[in-house]
Design a protein around this motif. Structure first.
Motif, short mmCIF file in Angstrom:
data_model
loop_
_atom_site.label_atom_id
_atom_site.label_comp_id
_atom_site.label_asym_id
_atom_site.label_seq_id
_atom_site.Cartn_x
_atom_site.Cartn_y
_atom_site.Cartn_z
N GLN A 28 -33.95 -19.12 0.11
CA GLN A 28 -33.86 -20.01 -1.05
C GLN A 28 -34.66 -21.30 -0.88
OE1 GLN A 28 -32.22 -18.58 -3.51
NE2 GLN A 28 -32.46 -20.22 -4.95
N ARG A 29 -34.87 -21.77 0.36
CA ARG A 29 -35.49 -23.08 0.57
C ARG A 29 -36.96 -23.14 0.14
NH1 ARG A 29 -35.48 -22.75 7.09
NH2 ARG A 29 -36.67 -20.84 7.16
N TYR A 30 -37.62 -22.01 -0.02
CA TYR A 30 -39.02 -22.00 -0.43
C TYR A 30 -39.19 -22.01 -1.95
CZ TYR A 30 -39.89 -20.91 4.42
OH TYR A 30 -39.94 -20.96 5.78
N LEU A 31 -38.09 -21.85 -2.66
CA LEU A 31 -38.16 -21.79 -4.11
C LEU A 31 -38.06 -23.17 -4.71
CD1 LEU A 31 -35.82 -18.73 -4.68
CD2 LEU A 31 -38.30 -18.76 -4.70
N GLY A 32 -38.72 -23.37 -5.85
CA GLY A 32 -38.70 -24.63 -6.55
C GLY A 32 -37.49 -24.77 -7.46
N GLU A 33 -37.39 -25.93 -8.04
CA GLU A 33 -36.30 -26.25 -8.96
C GLU A 33 -36.34 -25.30 -10.17
OE1 GLU A 33 -35.48 -29.87 -12.03
OE2 GLU A 33 -36.39 -30.36 -10.11
N GLY A 34 -35.20 -24.79 -10.55
CA GLY A 34 -35.11 -23.88 -11.69
C GLY A 34 -35.23 -22.42 -11.33
N SER A 35 -35.29 -22.12 -10.02
CA SER A 35 -35.40 -20.74 -9.58
C SER A 35 -34.03 -20.09 -9.48
CB SER A 35 -36.05 -20.67 -8.19
OG SER A 35 -37.37 -21.09 -8.24
N ASP A 36 -34.01 -18.78 -9.70
CA ASP A 36 -32.79 -18.02 -9.46
C ASP A 36 -32.64 -17.80 -7.96
OD1 ASP A 36 -31.92 -17.69 -12.12
OD2 ASP A 36 -33.41 -16.12 -12.45
N LYS A 37 -31.48 -17.34 -7.58
CA LYS A 37 -31.19 -17.11 -6.16
C LYS A 37 -31.78 -15.79 -5.69
CE LYS A 37 -26.75 -19.58 -5.94
NZ LYS A 37 -27.17 -20.69 -6.67
N ILE A 38 -31.90 -15.67 -4.37
CA ILE A 38 -32.28 -14.41 -3.75
C ILE A 38 -31.14 -14.07 -2.79
CG2 ILE A 38 -33.92 -13.23 -2.25
CD1 ILE A 38 -36.02 -15.19 -3.18
N PRO A 39 -30.50 -12.97 -2.90
CA PRO A 39 -30.63 -11.91 -3.90
C PRO A 39 -30.03 -12.33 -5.25
CG PRO A 39 -28.86 -11.39 -2.38
CD PRO A 39 -29.48 -12.65 -1.89
N GLN A 40 -30.56 -11.74 -6.31
CA GLN A 40 -30.14 -12.07 -7.67
C GLN A 40 -29.89 -10.78 -8.44
OE1 GLN A 40 -29.58 -15.03 -9.24
NE2 GLN A 40 -29.11 -14.00 -11.14
N LYS A 41 -28.69 -10.61 -8.97
CA LYS A 41 -28.39 -9.45 -9.82
C LYS A 41 -28.95 -9.72 -11.20
CE LYS A 41 -24.63 -6.52 -11.39
NZ LYS A 41 -23.18 -6.30 -11.37
N VAL A 42 -29.74 -8.78 -11.72
CA VAL A 42 -30.36 -8.92 -13.03
C VAL A 42 -29.84 -7.80 -13.93
CG1 VAL A 42 -32.54 -9.12 -14.28
CG2 VAL A 42 -32.43 -9.83 -11.89
N GLU A 43 -29.14 -8.19 -14.97
CA GLU A 43 -28.58 -7.23 -15.92
C GLU A 43 -29.71 -6.63 -16.78
OE1 GLU A 43 -25.46 -6.18 -16.10
OE2 GLU A 43 -24.80 -7.52 -14.49
N PRO A 44 -29.45 -5.51 -17.46
CA PRO A 44 -30.48 -4.92 -18.33
C PRO A 44 -30.96 -5.92 -19.38
CG PRO A 44 -28.70 -3.38 -18.03
CD PRO A 44 -28.26 -4.67 -17.39
N LEU A 45 -32.26 -5.97 -19.58
CA LEU A 45 -32.95 -6.84 -20.53
C LEU A 45 -32.75 -8.34 -20.23
CD1 LEU A 45 -32.38 -4.87 -23.83
CD2 LEU A 45 -34.36 -4.81 -22.31
N GLU A 46 -32.45 -8.68 -18.99
CA GLU A 46 -32.40 -10.07 -18.55
C GLU A 46 -33.55 -10.32 -17.57
OE1 GLU A 46 -28.61 -11.31 -17.06
OE2 GLU A 46 -27.64 -11.09 -19.00
N THR A 47 -33.84 -11.61 -17.37
CA THR A 47 -34.98 -12.00 -16.54
C THR A 47 -34.52 -12.87 -15.38
OG1 THR A 47 -36.43 -11.97 -18.47
CG2 THR A 47 -37.22 -13.18 -16.57
N ALA A 48 -35.11 -12.63 -14.21
CA ALA A 48 -34.95 -13.52 -13.06
C ALA A 48 -36.23 -14.33 -12.95
CB ALA A 48 -34.70 -12.73 -11.79
N ARG A 49 -36.10 -15.63 -12.67
CA ARG A 49 -37.27 -16.52 -12.62
C ARG A 49 -37.33 -17.22 -11.26
NH1 ARG A 49 -38.64 -21.19 -16.90
NH2 ARG A 49 -39.88 -19.53 -17.76
N TYR A 50 -38.55 -17.27 -10.71
CA TYR A 50 -38.77 -17.92 -9.42
C TYR A 50 -39.96 -18.87 -9.55
CZ TYR A 50 -35.64 -14.24 -8.14
OH TYR A 50 -34.55 -13.40 -8.09
N VAL A 51 -39.77 -20.11 -9.11
CA VAL A 51 -40.78 -21.16 -9.25
C VAL A 51 -41.25 -21.57 -7.85
CG1 VAL A 51 -41.24 -23.47 -10.14
CG2 VAL A 51 -39.64 -21.97 -11.35
N PHE A 52 -42.58 -21.69 -7.69
CA PHE A 52 -43.19 -22.04 -6.40
C PHE A 52 -44.20 -23.17 -6.61
CE2 PHE A 52 -42.06 -17.60 -6.21
CZ PHE A 52 -41.43 -17.49 -5.00
N ASP A 53 -44.40 -23.97 -5.57
CA ASP A 53 -45.44 -24.99 -5.57
C ASP A 53 -46.79 -24.27 -5.43
OD1 ASP A 53 -47.29 -27.00 -5.06
OD2 ASP A 53 -45.96 -28.12 -3.73
N GLN A 54 -47.62 -24.33 -6.45
CA GLN A 54 -48.87 -23.58 -6.48
C GLN A 54 -49.79 -23.95 -5.31
OE1 GLN A 54 -50.83 -23.32 -10.27
NE2 GLN A 54 -52.84 -23.06 -9.34
#
Length: 156
Positions: free
Chosen positions: A94-120
Motif C-alpha cells: 500500500q505504501r507505493y500507492l498515491g492518495e485516492g487509491s484502493d487497497k491491495i488486495p481489493q475485492k471488486v464487485e461486478p461492474l465496479e472499478t478499483a483505482r490505483y494512483v501513482f506518482d508518474q
C-alpha cells in the motif's frame, strides 16, 4: 434368407436425436466455467486530486473494471513493457500507492472499478532504470485466479 431391419418411424428418430442434444447442451452449460473479464486502463493526470485539492505533480491512474458476473479480488498491480516480459514493476504494498487509491488486495464487485494512483515521475524513473530509455509501458492487474489483465501501452 431375407433380413429386414426396422428403424421405426422418423418421429421417434428425431425425438431421440433431440433428447441426446438436450442432455449434451445441459451438461455443457453445467460444467463450463464463468469467464473472468477484467478491463484495465492506464491514464495520466495533472491537477485535481481525489479530495479536490490541487497538485502540480503528474500522476498515473490504473482503473480496473470487473466485467465478470462474480466478484474478483485484485492481488497485484504494476507496470511492464510487454505481456510476456518477466521483469515487472509490481506493487503489492500500500505504501507505493498515491492518495485516492484502493487497497491491495481489493475485492471488486461486478461492474465496479478499483483505482490505483501513482506518482508518474517515480514510475517513469523506475521504468527507465529497469528497461532503458524511449519505452512504452503498460499497466497490469493480477487477480486471485492468477490471471493477469493488461492495459494499452503509453509512452514513458
Amino acid at each position: 434368407m431375407n433380413i429386414n431391419i426396422d428403424f421405426g418411424n422418423i418421429w421417434e428418430a428425431l425425438s431421440a436425436i433431440g433428447t441426446i442434444g438436450a442432455v449434451a447442451l445441459s451438461l455443457w452449460l453445467a460444467t463450463r466455467e464463468e469467464k473472468v473479464d477484467f478491463s484495465v486502463s492506464l491514464s495520466s493526470g495533472l491537477g485535481i486530486r481525489y479530495n479536490n485539492s490541487t497538485d502540480d505533480s503528474p500522476y498515473l491512474i490504473i482503473n480496473s473494471l470487473n466485467k465478470s458476473k462474480f466478484p474478483l479480488t485484485v492481488e497485484e498491480v504494476g507496470f511492464c513493457i510487454d505481456k510476456k516480459d518477466s521483469k515487472r514493476l509490481a506493487v503489492i504494498d500500500q505504501r507505493y500507492l498515491g492518495e485516492g487509491s484502493d487497497k491491495i488486495p481489493q475485492k471488486v464487485e461486478p461492474l465496479e472499478t478499483a483505482r490505483y494512483v501513482f506518482d508518474q515521475d517515480k514510475i517513469i524513473e523506475l521504468a527507465k532504470k529497469t528497461w532503458g530509455e524511449n519505452i512504452e509501458i503498460r499497466a497490469y492487474v493480477r487477480d486471485t485466479t492468477k490471471k493477469t489483465h493488461y492495459s494499452k501501452k503509453i509512452k514513458a
